[in-house]
Write an enzyme that holds these catalytic residues in place. Sequence first.
Site: not given
Length: 653
Positions: A342, A534, A538
């Site tokens: 990410d 984080d 996600d």
Amino acid sequence: MAATHDTTTRVHEYEMHLDHLPQQHHEGHDHEDGHEHAFELAEVLRVLFVALAAAAVWFHLWEPFHRVSVIGLAATLIGGYPIFKEAFENIVERRMTMELSMTIALVSALAIGEFFTALVITAFVLGAEILEGLTVGRGRRAIQDMLDFLPQVASVLRNGQIVEAPTQTILPGEIVVIRPGSRIPVDGQVVQGHSFVEEAAITGEPMPSEKSAGKEVFAGTINQAGSLQVRADRLGKETTFGKIIEAVEKAEHSRAPIQKMADRLAGYLVYFALGAAVLTFLITHNIRSTISVIIVAGACGIAAGTPLAILGAIGRAARHGSIIKGGIYLEALGQLNTVFLDKTGTLTFGMPLVTDVNPAPGVTESALIEAAASAESSSEHPLGRAIVRLAEQRSIPVPQPTHFEYRIGRGVRAEVEGEETVAGNRQLFTELRLRLPEHSAAEGTEIFVARNGKYIGSVVVADQLRPGSASAVKAVQEMKIDVVLLTGDTRKTAEAVAGQLGIRNVHANLLPEQKTAHIAEQVREGRVVAMLGDGINDAPALSEATVGVAMGAGTDVARESADVVLIGNDLMKFVETVRVAKSCRSIILQNFYGTLIVDTVGIGLAAAGYLNPLLAAFIHVASELTFILNSTRLLPPRESQHVSIRDEVPVAS
């Protein structure tokens, strides 16, 4: 040599001692050590007894019977009692182990009058078990070293006086006095004092953090300079450090698939050795060669070495700042071939800044910022917070919305002072059928803003790369692992970040469900996939990946969904964890193949008459200890518990 069941049990023996709070654990630690020392002394005396008996048999000190050595027979039965006992238990449980094969070999040696051989083999096996137990005990102490980081006694302010009290007696709300150079025993808030605290064990940050009234401190960290008075908020296993230990303990309880395979292989090797012994006797009719075949084959290098390697790897990863929640995830990391990253909060700081404000014709910058900040004021998304911070910096009033709706991966929709305000990406505007001008934003993420269905401008927000992101990505790629960037940002923004990091595979404009679907597809194709993230967005992707990895400073949802949690936000911790996992897999495979080679060659030589029982026993013991010691290479080094005390500053009561 130790049985499959026995050696695995030795490795997991320590679990019984880790069910208490970190402070409580130490309560019985001295007693436990005393018990272990007594046990080791008894085993050493047993080996000495067998060795002295072997010397007596060799020099024929007392041989009242011509064909039977009374000393040899009695000493083998007494000294070999642990082996015979384990063999009997395995027969009852219908399990084939090395103890059973060794019992067959010893009984056979006694039956043909090889009393000296039987005693030497018994001494070899018992001595090897002592060394093996010491080695496995070192692995068990790896977690104890972590527990020892928490002080046993703390200075507590009670009735206006500073008293020394056991840490387990501290109550929430009490004031703990932390002197320079001492470890902090609780999680809490500083109420008085000023100092710098080394928090690498918790946050992963190497630089000491400045602490003053109102700042939070963590158990297990080191106060460096001044004195602090801290209000105890969380104690024992409720502290951040306690939760780290608890996560490692749970991981130690789990069994990786490769460990189950090791147990099965160890059992198969015993069957193979006994089969080879029967075949040797049928062909050669040589009982010494037959006994040598049984003795030379060993499987404890696999049975004990595998859980020991896994234990060491999980402990070492924890020292590197990575909590692996189970052996199955450690094994998967060792076979990793794809990493999905990410962007926001993982590769970047997650604290983006507004870099450009583009009001539509007839709209002022202040009006655009006010509308966007009002819509985003109830949002926790880093991009929205950046706009709110800009409004605060420019002293622009931000009316609170009376209605707020967050659309994951798209933006927000709010009602502010009776007007509908929308702030989000192109996908949100398309869903709401709002018109957008055809233009491309500068580098960064463009947030479009509309009021009452009319476009009033856009705000460009850019995040800052973490300093270690580029080196971490490069290190992962050097391990022949594909790196893929998944982000909900525009392709232009994503490619700009990917270009700085050397990532060639980029997927942009993704909604959370699209990230999850993409990862699920890779898993279905048989790839071993890790996802690093984080944020709350996600969590589904982390759950779908073979191994979900959450940044330690991320959301609680992400950490709960993840299989591995990094302490802090340093991506190099993930790199080190993957290296440890690959080393663990490599060592286990070395033990596997090494055991197979030694057993196969040894059985062949013994069957051909080139190995007598004594040499076979030596090869058995030496090879297994070699493989077990090979596994200990992963055990984290024992860290010194001594903390240098600097000049102490008097603490006002």
